[in-house]
Motif scaffolding. Structure first.
Motif, PDB file in Angstrom:
ATOM      1  N   LEU A  61       0.841  -1.194   0.000  1.00 57.03           N
ATOM      2  CA  LEU A  61       0.000   0.000   0.000  1.00 57.03           C
ATOM      3  C   LEU A  61       0.883   1.254   0.000  1.00 57.03           C
ATOM      4  N   PRO A  62       1.527   1.540  -1.126  1.00 55.61           N
ATOM      5  CA  PRO A  62       2.405   2.718  -1.192  1.00 55.61           C
ATOM      6  C   PRO A  62       1.618   4.012  -1.058  1.00 55.61           C
ATOM      7  N   ARG A  63       2.257   5.012  -0.463  1.00 53.42           N
ATOM      8  CA  ARG A  63       1.625   6.322  -0.313  1.00 53.42           C
ATOM      9  C   ARG A  63       1.701   7.057  -1.653  1.00 53.42           C
ATOM     10  N   MET A  64       0.615   7.695  -2.066  1.00 52.30           N
ATOM     11  CA  MET A  64       0.584   8.370  -3.357  1.00 52.30           C
ATOM     12  C   MET A  64       0.033   9.789  -3.214  1.00 52.30           C
ATOM     13  N   PRO A  65       0.467  10.699  -4.066  1.00 49.55           N
ATOM     14  CA  PRO A  65      -0.101  12.054  -4.067  1.00 49.55           C
ATOM     15  C   PRO A  65      -1.561  12.011  -4.518  1.00 49.55           C
ATOM     16  N   LEU A  66      -2.338  12.959  -4.069  1.00 49.05           N
ATOM     17  CA  LEU A  66      -3.744  13.019  -4.448  1.00 49.05           C
ATOM     18  C   LEU A  66      -3.895  13.136  -5.964  1.00 49.05           C
ATOM     19  N   SER A  67      -3.017  13.917  -6.596  1.00 50.14           N
ATOM     20  CA  SER A  67      -3.102  14.103  -8.049  1.00 50.14           C
ATOM     21  C   SER A  67      -2.905  12.784  -8.799  1.00 50.14           C
ATOM     22  N   LEU A  68      -2.002  11.920  -8.301  1.00 48.06           N
ATOM     23  CA  LEU A  68      -1.759  10.635  -8.943  1.00 48.06           C
ATOM     24  C   LEU A  68      -2.960   9.712  -8.789  1.00 48.06           C
ATOM     25  N   TYR A  69      -3.560   9.722  -7.602  1.00 57.06           N
ATOM     26  CA  TYR A  69      -4.755   8.902  -7.381  1.00 57.06           C
ATOM     27  C   TYR A  69      -5.872   9.320  -8.341  1.00 57.06           C
ATOM     28  N   GLU A  70      -6.144  10.622  -8.427  1.00 52.81           N
ATOM     29  CA  GLU A  70      -7.227  11.101  -9.284  1.00 52.81           C
ATOM     30  C   GLU A  70      -6.932  10.827 -10.761  1.00 52.81           C
TER      31      GLU A  70
END
Length: 235
Positions: free
Chosen positions: A97-106
Motif C-alpha cells: 500500500l504505497p503512499r501516493m499524491p492526491l493528483s496521482l490517485y485522481e
C-alpha cells in the motif's frame, strides 16, 4: 485475473462487503476489522456524500461516482488525507500500500474510467456480477439478524408460557392477576414476532411497501407491547 474492474479496495454500498481491488488488495488489518461496529458506523454515517474522508484507523476513503455507479474506494494511502503514522502501525510486511499524491490517485481513476468506457459491454457484465454479490451479502446479513432476534423472542415466549401453565395448574383467586399479566406478556411477545417477520419481508424486498396504501399505526401500542416483554424479563 481478479473478477473486478475497480483498481482499489471498494464497497458498492455503505453496508456492502469490502472487496479487493484489481491492483491493490484490502490490507490484512482492514480485512479483519471492516465489519466491526466502529467501521460499520463510519461507512453508514460518513459515506453518504461524495468526497474524501478519513476512516477511524487513518486510511483515506473516497466516495466517487465512478462510471455511473456510486463506489466507495477504501483502504487508500493518499498524501494529506490519510494519517501516515496510524497507517504504518496497521500495515503488515505482506501488505502492498504505497503512499501516493492526491493528483496521482485522481489521474489513475480518470484513466481507468476512460479505458473502461471503451469496453462498455465488459464493464456492464462485471458490474452486474458485483452487484449481485452485494445484494446476496446484504440479504444474508438481514436473515442472520432476524433469526437471532426471533430465537430470543421465542425463548422468552416459552418461558412465559411455562410460568402461565404453572399458575393455571395452581389456580386460586389470589393469583388471577398474575395469570392476566402473563397472558398479556405472551400476546405481546407473539405480536413482536409478527412485527419482526414483517420487517424481514420489507428488508429483503423493499418493493412490498411501495404498492401498499398508507394506513394509520398506533405507535403507543407498539411501545406497550415492548414494555410487557421487558417487564417479564426484569420481574
Amino acid at each position: 485475473m481478479k473478477n473486478t474492474i475497480y483498481p482499489y479496495p471498494f464497497k458498492l454500498s455503505a453496508t456492502g462487503d469490502l472487496s479487493d481491488g484489481l491492483v491493490f488488495h484490502v490490507p490484512s488489518f482492514c480485512r479483519s476489522n471492516h465489519k466491526t461496529n466502529k467501521c460499520r458506523d463510519f461507512y453508514k454515517n460518513e459515506c453518504e456524500n461524495e468526497g474524501y474522508k478519513q476512516c477511524p484507523y487513518g486510511f483515506a476513503v473516497n466516495v466517487n461516482h465512478f462510471l455511473g455507479q456510486k463506489v466507495i474506494f477504501s483502504c487508500l494511502n493518499i498524501d494529506k488525507i490519510s494519517d501516515k503514522k496510524m497507517i504504518q502501525k496497521r500495515l503488515s510486511n505482506k501488505d502492498f500500500l504505497p503512499r501516493m499524491p492526491l493528483s496521482l490517485y485522481e489521474e489513475s481513476i480518470r484513466d481507468i474510467s476512460i479505458f473502461i468506457k471503451s469496453h462498455d459491454d465488459f464493464y456492464k457484465k462485471e458490474n452486474e456480477k458485483i452487484n449481485t454479490k452485494e445484494t446476496y451479502i446484504d440479504k444474508i446479513e438481514i436473515l442472520d439478524n432476524t433469526f437471532h432476534e426471533l430465537r430470543k423472542l421465542n425463548q422468552e415466549l416459552k418461558l412465559q408460557t411455562e410460568h402461565l401453565i404453572f399458575e393455571s395448574n395452581n389456580f386460586n383467586w389470589d393469583n388471577i392477576e398474575n395469570i392476566k399479566y402473563l397472558s398479556q406478556n405472551i400476546f405481546s411477545t407473539s405480536q413482536l414476532i409478527s412485527i419482526r417477520l414483517n420487517t424481514y419481508d420489507f428488508g429483503v424486498n423493499p418493493n412490498l411497501s411501495l404498492y401498499e396504501q398508507k394506513s394509520p399505526i398506533q405507535i403507543h401500542k407498539k411501545f406497550v407491547k415492548v414494555a410487557h416483554c421487558l417487564r417479564a424479563i426484569v420481574r
